[in-house]
Scaffold this motif. Structure first.
Motif, short mmCIF file in Angstrom:
data_model
loop_
_atom_site.label_atom_id
_atom_site.label_comp_id
_atom_site.label_asym_id
_atom_site.label_seq_id
_atom_site.Cartn_x
_atom_site.Cartn_y
_atom_site.Cartn_z
N GLY A 82 0.83 -1.09 -0.04
CA GLY A 82 0.27 0.08 0.14
C GLY A 82 0.68 1.06 -0.35
N ILE A 83 1.70 1.42 0.23
CA ILE A 83 2.77 2.19 -0.34
C ILE A 83 2.81 3.12 -1.71
CG2 ILE A 83 5.46 3.42 -0.15
CD1 ILE A 83 3.98 1.50 2.26
N ASN A 84 2.60 4.68 -1.37
CA ASN A 84 1.95 5.46 -2.53
C ASN A 84 2.92 5.07 -4.24
OD1 ASN A 84 2.64 8.16 -4.49
ND2 ASN A 84 1.02 8.68 -3.44
N ARG A 85 2.66 5.63 -4.63
CA ARG A 85 3.67 4.76 -6.33
C ARG A 85 4.57 6.01 -6.61
NH1 ARG A 85 1.82 0.38 -9.61
NH2 ARG A 85 -0.27 -0.58 -9.27
N ASP A 86 3.91 6.95 -5.85
CA ASP A 86 5.30 7.91 -6.49
C ASP A 86 6.59 7.72 -5.05
OD1 ASP A 86 4.18 9.46 -7.72
OD2 ASP A 86 3.30 10.69 -7.24
N ILE A 87 6.35 7.70 -3.67
CA ILE A 87 6.71 6.94 -2.85
C ILE A 87 7.73 5.65 -3.42
CG2 ILE A 87 7.61 6.12 -0.61
CD1 ILE A 87 5.49 8.23 0.46
N VAL A 88 7.68 5.05 -4.07
CA VAL A 88 7.84 3.13 -4.42
C VAL A 88 8.62 3.62 -5.59
CG1 VAL A 88 7.50 2.15 -5.75
CG2 VAL A 88 6.39 2.04 -3.79
N GLU A 89 8.58 4.96 -6.70
CA GLU A 89 9.15 5.17 -7.53
C GLU A 89 10.46 5.90 -7.00
OE1 GLU A 89 8.53 3.95 -10.80
OE2 GLU A 89 7.84 2.85 -10.84
N GLU A 90 10.42 6.81 -6.12
CA GLU A 90 11.44 7.62 -5.89
C GLU A 90 12.40 6.71 -4.50
OE1 GLU A 90 12.76 10.76 -2.39
OE2 GLU A 90 10.11 10.89 -2.82
N ILE A 91 11.90 5.74 -4.23
CA ILE A 91 12.69 4.65 -3.65
C ILE A 91 13.83 3.42 -3.96
CG2 ILE A 91 13.13 3.18 -1.80
CD1 ILE A 91 12.72 6.03 -0.62
N SER A 92 13.41 3.60 -5.05
CA SER A 92 13.28 2.35 -5.95
C SER A 92 14.76 3.22 -6.98
CB SER A 92 12.21 1.92 -7.29
OG SER A 92 11.10 1.16 -7.20
N ALA A 93 14.74 4.80 -7.11
CA ALA A 93 16.12 5.26 -8.07
C ALA A 93 17.60 4.55 -6.44
CB ALA A 93 15.71 6.12 -8.70
N LEU A 94 16.76 4.30 -5.63
CA LEU A 94 18.39 4.36 -4.73
C LEU A 94 19.23 2.72 -4.98
CD1 LEU A 94 16.82 5.49 -0.99
CD2 LEU A 94 17.93 6.77 -2.82
N TYR A 95 17.88 2.37 -5.80
CA TYR A 95 18.87 0.67 -5.74
C TYR A 95 19.76 0.62 -6.94
CZ TYR A 95 19.08 -4.10 -5.24
OH TYR A 95 19.25 -5.78 -5.53
N THR A 96 20.58 0.91 -7.23
CA THR A 96 21.14 1.44 -8.23
C THR A 96 21.86 0.27 -9.35
OG1 THR A 96 23.70 0.94 -6.74
CG2 THR A 96 23.03 2.98 -7.32
N ASP A 97 22.12 0.65 -10.14
CA ASP A 97 22.67 -0.91 -10.93
C ASP A 97 23.65 -2.10 -10.70
OD1 ASP A 97 20.97 -0.40 -13.11
OD2 ASP A 97 21.83 0.18 -14.72
N GLU A 98 24.48 -1.21 -9.73
CA GLU A 98 25.75 -1.41 -9.59
C GLU A 98 25.58 -2.77 -7.95
OE1 GLU A 98 29.00 -2.31 -10.21
OE2 GLU A 98 28.64 -1.15 -11.96
N MET A 99 23.96 -1.80 -6.90
CA MET A 99 23.78 -3.34 -5.96
C MET A 99 22.93 -3.56 -6.80
SD MET A 99 22.28 0.56 -3.95
CE MET A 99 21.40 -1.12 -2.92
N GLU A 100 22.15 -3.87 -8.47
CA GLU A 100 21.40 -4.85 -8.88
C GLU A 100 22.37 -6.41 -8.68
OE1 GLU A 100 18.10 -6.34 -11.32
OE2 GLU A 100 18.86 -4.09 -11.37
N LYS A 101 23.66 -5.67 -9.73
CA LYS A 101 24.63 -7.03 -9.66
C LYS A 101 24.92 -7.56 -9.09
CE LYS A 101 27.46 -5.33 -13.27
NZ LYS A 101 28.32 -4.27 -13.87
N GLU A 102 25.43 -6.57 -7.59
CA GLU A 102 25.48 -7.30 -6.60
C GLU A 102 24.78 -8.05 -6.02
OE1 GLU A 102 27.28 -6.76 -2.21
OE2 GLU A 102 27.74 -4.86 -3.15
N ALA A 103 23.96 -7.59 -5.72
CA ALA A 103 22.57 -8.83 -5.33
C ALA A 103 22.63 -10.21 -6.28
CB ALA A 103 21.37 -8.07 -5.03
N CYS A 104 22.67 -10.02 -7.32
CA CYS A 104 22.04 -10.62 -8.59
C CYS A 104 23.18 -11.60 -8.61
CB CYS A 104 21.47 -10.30 -10.11
SG CYS A 104 21.79 -11.46 -11.20
N ASN A 105 24.26 -11.57 -8.40
CA ASN A 105 25.27 -12.35 -8.22
C ASN A 105 25.60 -13.08 -7.16
OD1 ASN A 105 27.91 -13.33 -9.90
ND2 ASN A 105 29.31 -12.68 -8.30
N LYS A 106 25.71 -12.39 -5.83
CA LYS A 106 25.56 -13.35 -4.47
C LYS A 106 23.97 -14.32 -4.30
CE LYS A 106 27.34 -10.22 -2.18
NZ LYS A 106 27.35 -9.13 -1.13
N ALA A 107 23.00 -14.06 -5.30
CA ALA A 107 22.11 -14.86 -5.27
C ALA A 107 22.14 -16.25 -6.51
CB ALA A 107 20.85 -13.98 -5.89
#
Length: 208
Positions: free
Chosen positions: A80-105
């Motif tokens: 139920g989090i407001n979509r504008d907040i979701v989009e704003e916070i999602s931008a904090l998850y950088t490509d480098e973070m995703e690369k690291e998390a994906c590789n660890k998974a």
């Protein structure tokens, strides 16, 4: 009165960060709608309930647990989090973070599929990582980046020999000749082995 009972209950619940919806659902098990509404309003006034801070904390917790941005975004919206907040916070998850998390998974999961053929491994790993919320670009990177490691844990020659023997025992009781060969071919193909490897193993066994 009931308001203060509900308020105290909410404060205890918020010892661990929760979303507004989670607190509402928790209180509604015990208190009526009007009391819950007043408590929620008061918590927001005092900044005990802050959807942006909750979303940010949730994002970093998911990152530590090797979850991708797509899953995080989906779960925040479900909370139920407001979509504008979701989009704003999602931008904090950088490509480098995703690369690291994906590789660890990937590395954490790879032993679960070590008895699969290369193709089957890649299919299952792709589904697993997609369900964890990673995008196709990052999944492709993890697959390519760990190919050498994968070569060390998967012995496809042994796997196809074992699979051939299994299907031969299974089908040779009922079939012979061309029909037996076709049954074995289909079985091996369903396991993700390439047509070339299937052809090679059948020819090698026929020569014996």
């Amino acid at each position: 009165n009931e308001f203060y009972l509900a308020f105290d209950k909410a404060l205890n619940y918020l010892n661990v960060m929760h979303s507004k919806r989670q607190v509402e659902n928790y209180l509604r098990k015990t208190f009526d709608y009007n009391i819950v509404k007043k408590v929620i309003n008061r918590l927001e006034e005092l900044n005990y309930l802050n959807e942006k801070e909750f979303a940010k904390a949730y994002l970093y917790e998911c990152f530590k647990n090797h979850k991708g941005p797509n899953l995080i975004k989906e779960n925040l919206i479900l909370e139920g989090i407001n979509r504008d907040i979701v989009e704003e916070i999602s931008a904090l998850y950088t490509d480098e973070m995703e690369k690291e998390a994906c590789n660890k998974a990937y590395l954490k999961q790879m032993n679960s599929y070590k008895k699969e053929s290369y193709n089957s491994f890649k299919q299952k790993m792709t589904i697993f990582l997609t369900n964890k919320g990673f995008n196709s670009k990052m999944i492709a990177f993890s697959l390519a980046n760990n190919q050498r490691l994968l070569d060390n844990i998967i012995d496809e020659e042994k796997l196809i020999e074992k699979a051939y023997d299994k299907y031969y025992r299974q089908y040779s009781r009922k079939f012979q000749g061309k029909e037996l060969k076709e049954r074995i071919k289909r079985g091996l193909y369903s396991k993700g082995f390439s047509l070339e490897k299937i052809k090679n193993i059948i020819e090698s066994r026929e020569e014996k």
